[in-house]
Every structure is written in structure tokens, then in C-alpha cells.
Design a protein around this motif. Structure first.
Motif, PDB file in Angstrom:
ATOM      1  N   GLU A  15       0.823  -1.199   0.000  1.00 20.26           N
ATOM      2  CA  GLU A  15       0.000   0.000   0.000  1.00 20.26           C
ATOM      3  C   GLU A  15       0.866   1.261   0.000  1.00 20.26           C
ATOM      4  N   GLN A  16       0.288   2.353  -0.496  1.00 20.29           N
ATOM      5  CA  GLN A  16       0.987   3.630  -0.416  1.00 20.29           C
ATOM      6  C   GLN A  16       0.770   4.221   0.972  1.00 20.29           C
ATOM      7  N   ALA A  17       1.862   4.544   1.651  1.00 23.04           N
ATOM      8  CA  ALA A  17       1.776   5.141   2.984  1.00 23.04           C
ATOM      9  C   ALA A  17       3.123   5.744   3.340  1.00 23.04           C
ATOM     10  N   ASP A  18       3.099   6.825   4.097  1.00 24.97           N
ATOM     11  CA  ASP A  18       4.313   7.484   4.560  1.00 24.97           C
ATOM     12  C   ASP A  18       4.660   6.929   5.937  1.00 24.97           C
ATOM     13  N   PHE A  19       5.933   6.622   6.136  1.00 26.07           N
ATOM     14  CA  PHE A  19       6.360   6.063   7.412  1.00 26.07           C
ATOM     15  C   PHE A  19       6.019   6.998   8.588  1.00 26.07           C
ATOM     16  N   LYS A  20       5.957   8.270   8.334  1.00 25.88           N
ATOM     17  CA  LYS A  20       5.654   9.221   9.414  1.00 25.88           C
ATOM     18  C   LYS A  20       4.223   9.049   9.939  1.00 25.88           C
ATOM     19  N   ASP A  21       3.388   8.352   9.175  1.00 21.58           N
ATOM     20  CA  ASP A  21       2.007   8.089   9.605  1.00 21.58           C
ATOM     21  C   ASP A  21       1.836   6.672  10.158  1.00 21.58           C
ATOM     22  N   PHE A  22       2.958   5.965  10.331  1.00 21.95           N
ATOM     23  CA  PHE A  22       2.912   4.567  10.768  1.00 21.95           C
ATOM     24  C   PHE A  22       2.332   4.457  12.183  1.00 21.95           C
ATOM     25  N   THR A  23       1.436   3.514  12.385  1.00 27.06           N
ATOM     26  CA  THR A  23       0.856   3.274  13.713  1.00 27.06           C
ATOM     27  C   THR A  23       1.069   1.818  14.116  1.00 27.06           C
ATOM     28  N   ASN A  24       1.040   1.575  15.406  1.00 26.85           N
ATOM     29  CA  ASN A  24       1.338   0.249  15.955  1.00 26.85           C
ATOM     30  C   ASN A  24       0.427  -0.820  15.353  1.00 26.85           C
ATOM     31  N   PRO A  25       0.997  -1.880  14.772  1.00 28.58           N
ATOM     32  CA  PRO A  25       0.172  -2.942  14.175  1.00 28.58           C
ATOM     33  C   PRO A  25      -0.581  -3.729  15.242  1.00 28.58           C
ATOM     34  N   LYS A  26      -1.699  -4.315  14.843  1.00 28.89           N
ATOM     35  CA  LYS A  26      -2.522  -5.074  15.784  1.00 28.89           C
ATOM     36  C   LYS A  26      -1.856  -6.386  16.177  1.00 28.89           C
ATOM     37  N   GLU A  27      -1.128  -6.997  15.229  1.00 32.43           N
ATOM     38  CA  GLU A  27      -0.473  -8.275  15.490  1.00 32.43           C
ATOM     39  C   GLU A  27       1.014  -8.065  15.789  1.00 32.43           C
ATOM     40  N   LYS A  28       1.618  -9.012  16.521  1.00 32.26           N
ATOM     41  CA  LYS A  28       3.048  -8.957  16.791  1.00 32.26           C
ATOM     42  C   LYS A  28       3.785  -9.029  15.464  1.00 32.26           C
ATOM     43  N   SER A  29       4.775  -8.140  15.300  1.00 29.75           N
ATOM     44  CA  SER A  29       5.402  -7.997  13.984  1.00 29.75           C
ATOM     45  C   SER A  29       6.906  -7.759  14.103  1.00 29.75           C
ATOM     46  N   ILE A  30       7.551  -7.854  12.970  1.00 33.05           N
ATOM     47  CA  ILE A  30       8.946  -7.465  12.841  1.00 33.05           C
ATOM     48  C   ILE A  30       9.047  -6.489  11.679  1.00 33.05           C
ATOM     49  N   ILE A  31       9.858  -5.451  11.837  1.00 36.27           N
ATOM     50  CA  ILE A  31      10.153  -4.527  10.742  1.00 36.27           C
ATOM     51  C   ILE A  31      11.573  -4.801  10.267  1.00 36.27           C
ATOM     52  N   ILE A  32      11.738  -5.001   8.985  1.00 29.33           N
ATOM     53  CA  ILE A  32      13.060  -5.050   8.359  1.00 29.33           C
ATOM     54  C   ILE A  32      13.005  -4.108   7.172  1.00 29.33           C
ATOM     55  N   THR A  33      13.903  -3.139   7.158  1.00 35.23           N
ATOM     56  CA  THR A  33      13.816  -2.127   6.102  1.00 35.23           C
ATOM     57  C   THR A  33      15.186  -1.578   5.738  1.00 35.23           C
ATOM     58  N   ASN A  34      15.239  -0.991   4.565  1.00 32.98           N
ATOM     59  CA  ASN A  34      16.471  -0.445   4.000  1.00 32.98           C
ATOM     60  C   ASN A  34      16.195   0.992   3.549  1.00 32.98           C
ATOM     61  N   PRO A  35      16.249   1.970   4.475  1.00 34.52           N
ATOM     62  CA  PRO A  35      15.952   3.353   4.115  1.00 34.52           C
ATOM     63  C   PRO A  35      17.023   3.930   3.193  1.00 34.52           C
ATOM     64  N   PRO A  36      16.751   5.050   2.538  1.00 33.26           N
ATOM     65  CA  PRO A  36      17.787   5.693   1.710  1.00 33.26           C
ATOM     66  C   PRO A  36      18.955   6.166   2.562  1.00 33.26           C
ATOM     67  N   TYR A  37      20.178   6.110   1.991  1.00 36.29           N
ATOM     68  CA  TYR A  37      21.365   6.554   2.728  1.00 36.29           C
ATOM     69  C   TYR A  37      21.878   7.911   2.246  1.00 36.29           C
ATOM     70  N   GLY A  38      21.308   8.402   1.135  1.00 36.87           N
ATOM     71  CA  GLY A  38      21.868   9.609   0.551  1.00 36.87           C
ATOM     72  C   GLY A  38      23.022   9.318  -0.384  1.00 36.87           C
ATOM     73  N   GLU A  39      23.202   8.027  -0.758  1.00 32.18           N
ATOM     74  CA  GLU A  39      24.264   7.655  -1.697  1.00 32.18           C
ATOM     75  C   GLU A  39      23.677   7.555  -3.105  1.00 32.18           C
TER      76      GLU A  39
END
Length: 494
Positions: A279-303
Motif C-alpha cells: 500500500e501507499q503510505a508514509d512512514f511518518k504516519d505509521f501506527t502500531n500494528p494489531k499483530e506482533k510484527s517485525i520490521i526489516i527495512t532499507n531506508p535511503p542513505y543519501g548515496e
């Protein structure tokens, strides 16, 4: 044999090989050596998530001069590897004062092979860089040389499911390595809030369902070898007995709608529409998920990817994790120390890994509400014993290299360093070869012009896989009718 990988993923690859049943598994620098039979070689190519390629050594020798290389290579009976009318190519990696140009070594190996055929048959085999029948790899470290058959061909990170990509897509092998390093195997929901083209999402689905990443590949180099056992490979290819159910879900989000559409296309091509939601969504609007979760992500580094306010982005990531992800854990891959500082959270562990030529860190954050003292008093674990031991190691980032030091442009990280490889003595013999009828795997042929529909084999899962029962899937010739016109080219920009 030798399985090459990215620096930092060697222990994960070694564990994969051990679980696969490989013997004499030894970790080296950007590689893991192991022993096994032909079936093990096929499985290593087909099933390993973190291997870039699999090499089969055929000779180990001293190389103190160009003549040494020429004579050692010419001494091999090449008629058992390169049949009449077949083509070959040579790839060289050199760390030596004597040989400062890897291309020179490549030419010497080619000359030795061609001269042997001219002397014995009066004909010479042709060189093909684009699509050779036999791929050779020679590695020289000072005066130690190892000559191998390349059983993989195109890098194994090119799974085949990527139809389109966004700018600077994450390498599939690195993505799989990140997930395996985290220990996640599908026991809770998976979230990538900056998913790009969806590589982490798809690799997560493969791991959760314990599916072989080779199911999307068009071909492997060993399929062109004289001793290729088609029946054996078909058995491996069609064995889904180790696949498992996945009862949780994988979520991908990105602020860029183009990235969202690209990820959705790739997810559909991989056949994971039921397991993955994008889905399209901005991380700044992220809210706590209902189920137990793990986040794995690769944000931009500016490279390779720039963002208007890089440090502000990382500050926002830390704020969202702290206030909207308590009770869970997050893993973040990044390059700049100042970016990690902006997250403002104390990591449980820092793991050095390469992303292309950038030496990055993969950091784990255990999120909880309130003070750490209270969290621990209630039985909460911020850092496991193994993580404590790893973090206690001295010079973790400076051992054999300086942290954040870039690789030279000439030395791609894909070229694994096999200096630490312990050569296991053996005689490699190929039995008398009678060309098999390769049409016996015709059910894997389709309008892509290459191998097959393992995807169709799992029909009924979703989307265009819906072909009917298992037997019907085998015989279905129209599963991907239209081929590249419908699904794009497998060869992505990486």
C-alpha cells in the motif's frame, strides 16, 4: 565446492549449507567451502538464499608465472568438459604481485584450452561471453591458483521474479541475508515501511514458505554440462515436500506510488498476492500494528538515492519506532553513522554487511514501553546472550578492513575472495557421455523460451498461477503465454 556471497553473510550461508546436508562446511572471506555430490551442487544452486554463485574446483596449482598458468591449464583434459561445437568463457579474480591484470590471466587460460584442442583435433572451441556452454573461473592469490567450473552462470541474485525495479533496488541475496540474520522465519507478521520494488517482501515470502529461490530461474550453467543429470534435477526442481504453510502476513508500504505499483507487479509475478499486501503510505504516519510484527527495512542513505532531509527522515524513523512499535523488534540497514545517531535508539546488535560497494551496518532495535530497568524486571530481553557475545568482540568492524571503506571500482563485491579456501583433494571425472534427450523436461519449457513453470506447479495459490491440479499444471503450455511481452524481461537493472 565454493559458494560465494557478500561479506557479512558468510555465517548465514554456512548455516544454510549445513541444513542442506553439505559436508566439511568452512567459512572463508566472502565464501563458504563445502563438499558434496552432484545432487548437493544442484541443490546449492536451486535452494540457497544467500549464495551468489557456486563453483566446482577442478584444479589447484602453483602459479608463479604466466607459463605456470598456461601449462597447468593445458595439462587438463578439456575434452571431458567442453564437447565439440560448444563454447566457453573464462572469468578471473587475481590478488597477486606477479599478475596485476586479471584480463591477462583470462587470456592465458583461454590460450591453453584453445591450443590443446587445436593440437588434438585441429579445431578450436569458440569463446562466448554472453551465453557460453561452459563457464570457467580462475582465482589467483599470490602464487596459489584455483581453477573452477562455474555451475551457476548468471548471478544467483537474479531470481527471475523482478519485472520492474525502482532506483537502486536492494540485491536479492542481501535481502534474504538480512531476513535470515534477523532469525525471522514466518512466525509473526513482517513489515517493510519503505519497500521500494518489494525485494524484501518477496524474499520474506520465500523464506516464510521455505520455497527455493531457484524456482523462477530460467536456467543454471550446470544444465549445459556434459554430465548433466536431467532426471535428478527434475526431481529436485519439482520436490515441494519441504514447503510449509504461512499463517501470518507480509506488509509493504512506500510513500512513492510508482514504487508501490512496481512492488505490486513483482509480487504478482512471484505469485505471492495472498501473502503480501503493498500500500501507499508514509512512514511518518505509521501506527502500531494489531499483530506482533517485525520490521526489516532499507531506508535511503543519501548515496544512490537522495532525499530532501536525510537526517530528518532517520529522526522520524526513530520516533515512529519508539512510540508506535513497542513490544516488537526492528532491523534497519544503513550506511551513515550520523543517520543511525538520528534514530536515537540503542541497538541490540550491529552487524557489518556490504550493500554493493558500501560497507553498511544492519542494526536491531528491541522496542518496549517505559524504562529499560522496568522492562528487564518484567522479564524483557533487550539483548540475547549470543548478541552480547557478538557485541563484545573487539575490532568487529576493523578486522581485515576499515569500517566504511569503499571497495575499489575494479573489485566488485560479487567477486568472492577464496584466499582462505582449503582445497580438498579429489579427482574430478566425468563418465562417458551419451547425449540425453533434453526434451524430457519439456513441461518446463514455455513461451519465455527457457525453463519453466515451477510457478504453474503451485497453481491455485493466486493470480496467473491458477492452472488447475498438479498434473494439469505440468501439462499446461499456456501458463505464461505471451512471455516477455506480458511480464517484462527477467534481467533487471542490477
Amino acid at each position: 565446492m565454493i559458494a560465494k556471497t557478500f561479506m557479512g553473510l558468510e555465517p548465514v550461508l554456512a548455516q544454510e549449507l549445513t541444513q542442506l546436508g553439505a559436508n566439511n562446511v568452512q567459512i572463508g572471506r566472502r565464501m563458504v567451502s563445502f563438499t558434496g555430490d552432484k545432487e548437493m551442487m544442484y541443490r546449492a544452486n536451486f535452494q540457497l538464499h544467500t549464495a551468489i554463485r557456486v563453483l566446482k574446483p577442478i584444479k589447484h596449482f602453483k602459479a608463479q608465472s604466466a607459463d605456470d598458468v598456461y601449462e597447468a591449464v593445458k595439462d587438463i583434459d578439456w575434452s571431458q568438459y567442453i564437447l565439440e561445437g560448444k563454447t566457453f568463457s573464462v572469468d578471473s579474480v587475481v590478488y597477486s604481485e606477479e599478475f596485476r591484470n586479471s584480463r591477462f590471466v583470462t587470456y592465458k587460460v583461454k590460450d591453453a584450452i584453445v591450443d590443446q584442442f587445436r593440437e588434438h583435433t585441429g579445431k578450436r572451441p569458440n569463446i562466448s561471453v554472453a551465453n557460453p556452454d561452459i563457464r570457467l573461473h580462475i582465482h589467483i592469490a599470490e602464487d596459489k591458483a584455483t581453477l573452477c567450473l562455474d555451475s551457476s552462470g548468471e548471478s544467483l541474485h537474479r531470481r527471475g521474479y523482478r519485472q520492474e525495479s525502482v532506483e537502486a533496488p536492494l540485491n536479492e541475496v542481501l535481502a534474504a541475508g538480512m531476513i535470515l540474520l534477523s532469525g525471522w522465519k514466518g512466525e509473526r507478521d513482517f513489515i517493510d515501511p519503505m519497500c521500494g520494488s518489494g525485494t524484501l517482501l518477496i524474499e520474506a515470502a520465500l523464506i516464510a514458505r521455505n520455497m527455493s529461490p531457484g524456482i523462477f530461474r530460467k536456467e543454471f550453467a550446470f544444465e549445459k554440462w556434459p554430465d548433466f543429470d536431467q532426471d535428478l534435477f527434475d526431481t529436485i526442481y519439482n520436490d515441494d515436500s519441504q514447503e510449509r504453510e504461512f499463517t501470518h502476513h507480509i506488509y509493504g508500504y512506500d510513500v512513492d506510488m510508482k514504487a508501490v505499483n512496481t512492488a505490486r507487479l513483482n509480487v504478482r509475478a512471484a505469485g505471492f498476492l495472498k501473502d503480501i499486501t503493498v500500500e501507499q503510505a508514509d512512514f511518518k504516519d505509521f501506527t502500531n500494528p494489531k499483530e506482533k510484527s517485525i520490521i526489516i527495512t532499507n531506508p535511503p542513505y543519501g548515496e544512490r538515492i537522495s532525499t530532501p532531509n536525510l537526517l530528518g527522515t532517520y529522526k522520524m524513523i526513530g520516533e515512529r519506532l519508539k512510540h508506535q512499535f513497542s513490544g516488537n523488534e526492528a532491523w534497519i540497514l544503513s550506511y551513515r553513522e550520523e543517520c543511525f545517531e538520528q534514530i536515537g535508539l540503542k541497538p541490540s546488535i550491529k552487524i557489518p554487511v556490504f550493500n554493493g560497494s558500501l560497507e553498511c551496518e544492519f542494526r536491531k532495535y528491541t522496542l518496549f514501553e517505559g524504562r529499560m530497568k522496568e522492562f528487564r524486571s518484567e522479564g524483557g530481553i533487550v539483548k540475547s546472550e549470543s548478541e552480547k557475545a557478538a557485541m563484545a568482540e573487539k575490532h568487529r568492524f576493523k578486522k581485515e578492513r576499515e569500517f566504511k571503506k569503499r571497495l575499489s571500482e575494479q573489485e566488485e563485491n560479487e567477486e568472492a575472495d577464496i584466499r582462505s579456501f582449503k582445497f580438498h583433494s579429489f579427482e574430478h571425472k566425468i563418465p562417458d557421455f551419451k547425449k540425453k534427450d533434453r526434451e524430457s523436461r519439456s513441461f518446463r519449457k514455455d513461451s519465455f523460451g527457457k525453463d519453466a513453470d515451477k510457478r504453474g506447479k503451485r497453481a491455485g495459490k493466486d493470480g496467473w498461477r491458477n492452472n488447475g491440479g498438479k498434473e494439469g499444471q505440468r501439462n499446461n503450455k499456456t501458463t505464461r503465454k505471451g512471455g516477455r511481452n506480458n511480464y517484462g524481461d527477467y534481467n533487471d537493472a542490477e
